[in-house]
Design an enzyme around this catalytic site. Structure first.
Site, PDB file in Angstrom:
ATOM      1  N   SER A 279       0.788  -1.191  -0.005  1.00  0.00           N
ATOM      2  CA  SER A 279      -0.128   0.148  -0.018  1.00  0.00           C
ATOM      3  C   SER A 279       0.743   1.308  -0.069  1.00  0.00           C
ATOM      4  O   SER A 279       1.607   1.419  -0.670  1.00  0.00           O
ATOM      5  CB  SER A 279      -0.868  -0.078   1.397  1.00  0.00           C
ATOM      6  OG  SER A 279      -2.125   0.587   1.065  1.00  0.00           O
ATOM      7  N   LYS A 283       4.042   2.012  -2.455  1.00  0.00           N
ATOM      8  CA  LYS A 283       4.931   3.182  -3.181  1.00  0.00           C
ATOM      9  C   LYS A 283       5.994   3.223  -2.746  1.00  0.00           C
ATOM     10  O   LYS A 283       6.814   3.684  -3.607  1.00  0.00           O
ATOM     11  CB  LYS A 283       3.706   4.427  -2.844  1.00  0.00           C
ATOM     12  CG  LYS A 283       2.362   4.200  -2.723  1.00  0.00           C
ATOM     13  CD  LYS A 283       1.528   5.631  -2.537  1.00  0.00           C
ATOM     14  CE  LYS A 283       0.182   5.479  -1.900  1.00  0.00           C
ATOM     15  NZ  LYS A 283      -0.844   4.729  -2.784  1.00  0.00           N
ATOM     16  N   TRP A 370      -9.916   0.522  -5.167  1.00  0.00           N
ATOM     17  CA  TRP A 370      -9.509   1.724  -5.059  1.00  0.00           C
ATOM     18  C   TRP A 370      -8.008   1.824  -5.538  1.00  0.00           C
ATOM     19  O   TRP A 370      -7.696   2.963  -5.838  1.00  0.00           O
ATOM     20  CB  TRP A 370      -9.480   1.753  -3.322  1.00  0.00           C
ATOM     21  CG  TRP A 370      -8.978   2.969  -2.871  1.00  0.00           C
ATOM     22  CD1 TRP A 370      -7.894   3.225  -1.972  1.00  0.00           C
ATOM     23  CD2 TRP A 370      -9.632   4.776  -2.907  1.00  0.00           C
ATOM     24  NE1 TRP A 370      -7.782   4.722  -1.472  1.00  0.00           N
ATOM     25  CE2 TRP A 370      -8.857   5.474  -2.351  1.00  0.00           C
ATOM     26  CE3 TRP A 370     -10.850   4.906  -3.657  1.00  0.00           C
ATOM     27  CZ2 TRP A 370      -9.434   6.534  -1.970  1.00  0.00           C
ATOM     28  CZ3 TRP A 370     -10.929   6.369  -3.636  1.00  0.00           C
ATOM     29  CH2 TRP A 370     -10.028   7.176  -2.648  1.00  0.00           C
ATOM     30  N   HIS A 420      -7.621  -5.799  -0.190  1.00  0.00           N
ATOM     31  CA  HIS A 420      -6.491  -4.686   0.029  1.00  0.00           C
ATOM     32  C   HIS A 420      -5.747  -5.439   1.464  1.00  0.00           C
ATOM     33  O   HIS A 420      -6.275  -5.174   2.278  1.00  0.00           O
ATOM     34  CB  HIS A 420      -6.982  -3.395   0.507  1.00  0.00           C
ATOM     35  CG  HIS A 420      -5.616  -2.464   0.272  1.00  0.00           C
ATOM     36  ND1 HIS A 420      -5.027  -1.989  -0.746  1.00  0.00           N
ATOM     37  CD2 HIS A 420      -5.363  -1.671   1.353  1.00  0.00           C
ATOM     38  CE1 HIS A 420      -4.042  -1.056  -0.274  1.00  0.00           C
ATOM     39  NE2 HIS A 420      -4.208  -0.992   1.075  1.00  0.00           N
TER      40      HIS A 420
HETATM   41  C1  GTR Z   1      -5.317   4.303   1.532  1.00  0.00           C
HETATM   42  C2  GTR Z   1      -4.832   5.296   0.613  1.00  0.00           C
HETATM   43  C3  GTR Z   1      -3.960   4.445  -0.374  1.00  0.00           C
HETATM   44  C4  GTR Z   1      -3.163   3.251   0.097  1.00  0.00           C
HETATM   45  C5  GTR Z   1      -3.648   2.957   1.573  1.00  0.00           C
HETATM   46  C6  GTR Z   1      -2.790   2.255   2.481  1.00  0.00           C
HETATM   47  O1  GTR Z   1      -6.126   5.223   2.433  1.00  0.00           O
HETATM   48  O2  GTR Z   1      -5.852   5.905  -0.025  1.00  0.00           O
HETATM   49  O3  GTR Z   1      -3.354   5.236  -1.346  1.00  0.00           O
HETATM   50  O4  GTR Z   1      -2.019   3.854   0.328  1.00  0.00           O
HETATM   51  O5  GTR Z   1      -4.199   3.874   2.301  1.00  0.00           O
HETATM   52  O6  GTR Z   1      -1.746   2.683   2.687  1.00  0.00           O
HETATM   53  O7  GTR Z   1      -3.240   1.397   3.329  1.00  0.00           O
END
Ligand code: GTR
Length: 682
Positions: A279, A283, A370, A420
């Site tokens: 997540s 990045k 997402w 996710h």
């Molecule tokens: C979310 C965000 C994503 C992702 C995620 C995470 O809220 O919108 O870009 O990075 O968090 O890191 O769990």
């Protein structure tokens, strides 16, 4: 060059194989989507927009690199500079890293396998206000140098494992289970351990290292003054320069500083360090791999917007949303492009291309819309041109693969079923990919026998099945007994066709009064890992079971919520061994057993050579931990009750060869089975 560029982008946009001319018309007729006007999150593929991607191979004069030299000398630095300027801020300079006190080394045991745990507090820099971070590292016990996966974590090292020897952090952590008023307590140990499968990875020969991201930048918009940026003499308040790094820049810098220390360890293969992240930390892993080419492989898991997903696609999270919600992650410049993604001079395929020619793995999850799985896949397709300059194949396809089907050569990709998250399934693919690309060997499945030990005994890899998301895809080499599109590999008790009811991808018990309409696998085995998903019915207590060899029954029963559970409840080795915990789910929900069965072994004269053992997991919890037996243990056996000629033959064969079938039991309840597979260990 223009035509060439447009064609390239079309290849990215139309992976379904529609004729190019048809897409050309489509693109030319469609006005570019005005992302600023998009009122809500878009999840409609037909509204994702058409766009032309910037040329990932372009140098400052727009000419694309046509050789690896041009890429390395001109285009890569140019693309990198744009990523610094528009997204992540300028790369931070290295500082000297030292260990505070001594490195703590301890022997540890997981699942019967031995390993070593190292913990070190690192000081980052030499100034009085230099930041520190605690690094946790597990290593296999071997004299060889090992490759290491390094990832940052979200809740502290203690959250990644239930190993009580792991130091508790003292700094600020977002509240969560066991994190009270932003401080870690013992109750937070292991809350994220499924994201850090140490036993199986160490069992495969990999080191596993982690540190808490908040040691470098506490993950909140006002975290800057407490971040490493202060000790690096960067501004931490007021109006920041447009290209000032934020949390992702600081986290990526932290990964490099940990690497500075890891590569000094004699146990570590400094040329095989793998950076991985989930997540926002996915990045970060991509940016760390771009900034620091000592990382030999880069892995992004569900990294989404600002990670692997193309920003020009209007799907899921957008630059507008991410820069509003998380203004501290990127450099201030990115917010200027909110709603103007189309004008960004670079897109996320450039971030992926920074990994070239090193192996890169991009993982998505089906329900993680997402993060835009397709946008992640398309970025990987478009980035492939950088690998091509080295004569390497990236993904090797422009067609998105089906769920749970890893693909790719030097760029790997999968889209897993489920949400996710970072799950053991994802890790297995990362390790398989690293086996092939870094270690240049065919991956050994997690449950395959490994080299003989000192006594010449074949040792088995640690057993810790993935039960996190159902259905669990059958691993490489497994035999599917019940599965989609597969003729069930079972016979009736008489050796003929079965009469259980096939319903979609599942089979439902056809009940009989005598409770003897079991079905018998046509696959015979001695030792095996057995996976079965099932759903109990409220009728007849949901009674059923998995009879291994017809002699050892893992009980299936409607035991949900039972406090004083017994040797006859779900999770028990029926009438022989109590379940360690009550892990049963309610009737009507899918449940899952994974069983490692090692049969008792006999000498030719019939005397016992070694006892059998059974280890079992039910719904993510260990319910039998290596219970041992030397003789049949079930009070009801299909070789007595309801026996047929066919089964007499099966029993004889079991006695002479040690190989027998798996029975699924009829006990008067319409239990439903699906996704049953078996991995032979003999
Ligand atoms: C979310 C965000 C994503 C992702 C995620 C995470 O809220 O919108 O870009 O990075 O968090 O890191 O769990």
């Amino acid at each position: 060059m223009r035509t060439h560029l447009l064609e390239k982008s079309l290849a990215v946009l139309c992976p379904t194989g529609l004729p190019r001319a048809c897409w050309l018309t489509f693109v030319l007729l469609l006005p570019l989507t005005d992302l600023a006007a998009a009122p809500q999150t878009n999840y409609d593929e037909s509204l994702a927009g058409a766009f032309v991607l910037p040329d990932v191979l372009a140098g400052p004069d727009e000419a694309p690199a046509s050789s690896r030299q041009e890429w390395e000398q001109t285009s890569r630095p140019h693309q990198f500079e744009m990523l610094e300027k528009y997204l992540y801020g300028r790369r931070l300079p290295a500082v000297p890293v030292s260990v505070v006190g001594a490195v703590e080394r301890s022997e540890v045991e997981f699942d019967g396998a031995h390993g070593v745990r190292l913990q070190a507090k690192l000081r980052l820099g030499t100034t009085a206000d230099a930041a520190t971070t605690n690094v946790l590292l597990y290593l296999p016990k071997t004299t060889e140098k090992v490759p290491v996966f390094l990832k940052l974590n979200f809740r502290g090292n203690q959250a990644e494992t239930d190993d009580t020897g792991v130091w508790l952090p003292t700094g600020w952590i977002p509240d969560d289970t066991g994190i009270v008023e932003n401080r870690a307590t013992d109750a937070s140990r292991g809350i994220r351990q499924k994201r850090f499968p140490v036993a199986s990875m160490v069992g495969r020969g990999y080191g596993m290292a982690t540190a808490y991201c908040g040691d470098f930048f506490p993950d909140r918009p006002d975290g800057r003054p407490q971040s490493v940026l202060a000790s690096l003499d960067r501004p931490v308040s007021g109006v920041l320069p447009k290209d000032e790094p934020g949390a992702i820049g600081a986290w990526a810098w932290g990964l490099s500083r940990i690497l500075d220390w890891l590569v000094t360890l004699p146990e570590v293969d400094s040329g095989k360090m793998i950076v991985v992240g989930h997540s926002r930390l996915g990045k970060t892993a991509l940016w760390a791999g771009a900034c620091d080419q000592r990382f030999a492989m880069v892995v992004s898991n569900d990294s989404g917007c600002g990670g692997a997903a193309l920003s020009r696609r209007n799907f899921g999270e957008t630059v507008t949303v991410i820069t509003k919600r998380f203004p501290h992650w990127f450099c201030p410049m990115l917010a200027d492009y909110a709603g103007r993604e189309i004008e960004l001079p670079c897109d996320q395929h450039a971030l992926l291309a920074m990994a070239a020619p090193r192996p890169l793995y991009v993982a998505s999850a089906e329900e993680d819309r997402w993060a835009d799985p397709r946008g992640e896949f398309l970025a990987a397709v478009a980035a492939g041109r950088a690998w091509k300059l080295y004569g390497l194949t990236g993904l090797g396809t422009e067609t998105m693969p089906p769920i749970n089907t890893p693909i790719g050569e030097t760029i790997g990709y999968h889209i897993r079923n489920g949400k996710h998250d970072l799950l053991p399934y994802d890790w297995t693919q990362f390790a398989d990919f690293a086996d092939r690309n870094l270690l240049k060997k065919e991956p050994a499945g997690a449950t395959e026998p490994i080299e003989p030990d000192a006594r010449g005994q074949a040792q088995l890899k640690a057993f810790s099945p993935d039960q996190s998301s159902l259905p669990v895809p059958p691993p490489h080499g497994a035999v599917v007994l019940i599965g989609p599109g597969v003729e069930p590999k079972f016979t009736s008790m008489a050796g003929g066709p079965i009469d259980w009811v096939s319903d979609q991808d599942s089979l439902v018990v056809t009940r009989t009064k005598t409770h003897a309409n079991h079905i018998v696998s046509s696959v015979m085995f001695e030792d095996a890992d057995i996976h079965a998903e099932f759903m109990v019915s409220p009728q007849a207590h949901g009674n059923s079971g998995l009879y291994v060899h017809g002699h050892y029954e893992m009980q299936i029963y409607d035991s949900f919520g039972v406090k004083n559970f017994t040797i006859q409840d779900e999770g028990s080795l029926y009438r022989f061994a109590m379940p360690l915990v009550n892990a049963a789910r309610p009737a009507g929900e899918w449940q899952v057993y994974d069983i490692r069965f090692i049969a008792p072994k006999r000498n030719p004269d019939g005397s016992l050579r070694s006892a059998g053992t059974l280890k079992a997991w039910l719904n993510g919890q260990l319910v039998q931990d290596g219970v041992s037996f030397t003789a049949p243990r079930s009070p009801y056996i299909p070789y007595k009750h309801g026996v047929t000629d066919y089964l007499r033959g099966v029993e004889k064969q079991l006695q002479s060869t040690g190989k027998g079938p798996l029975f699924l039991q009829d006990h008067g309840s319409p239990t439903r089975y699906r996704n049953v597979w078996i991995k032979l260990l003999d």
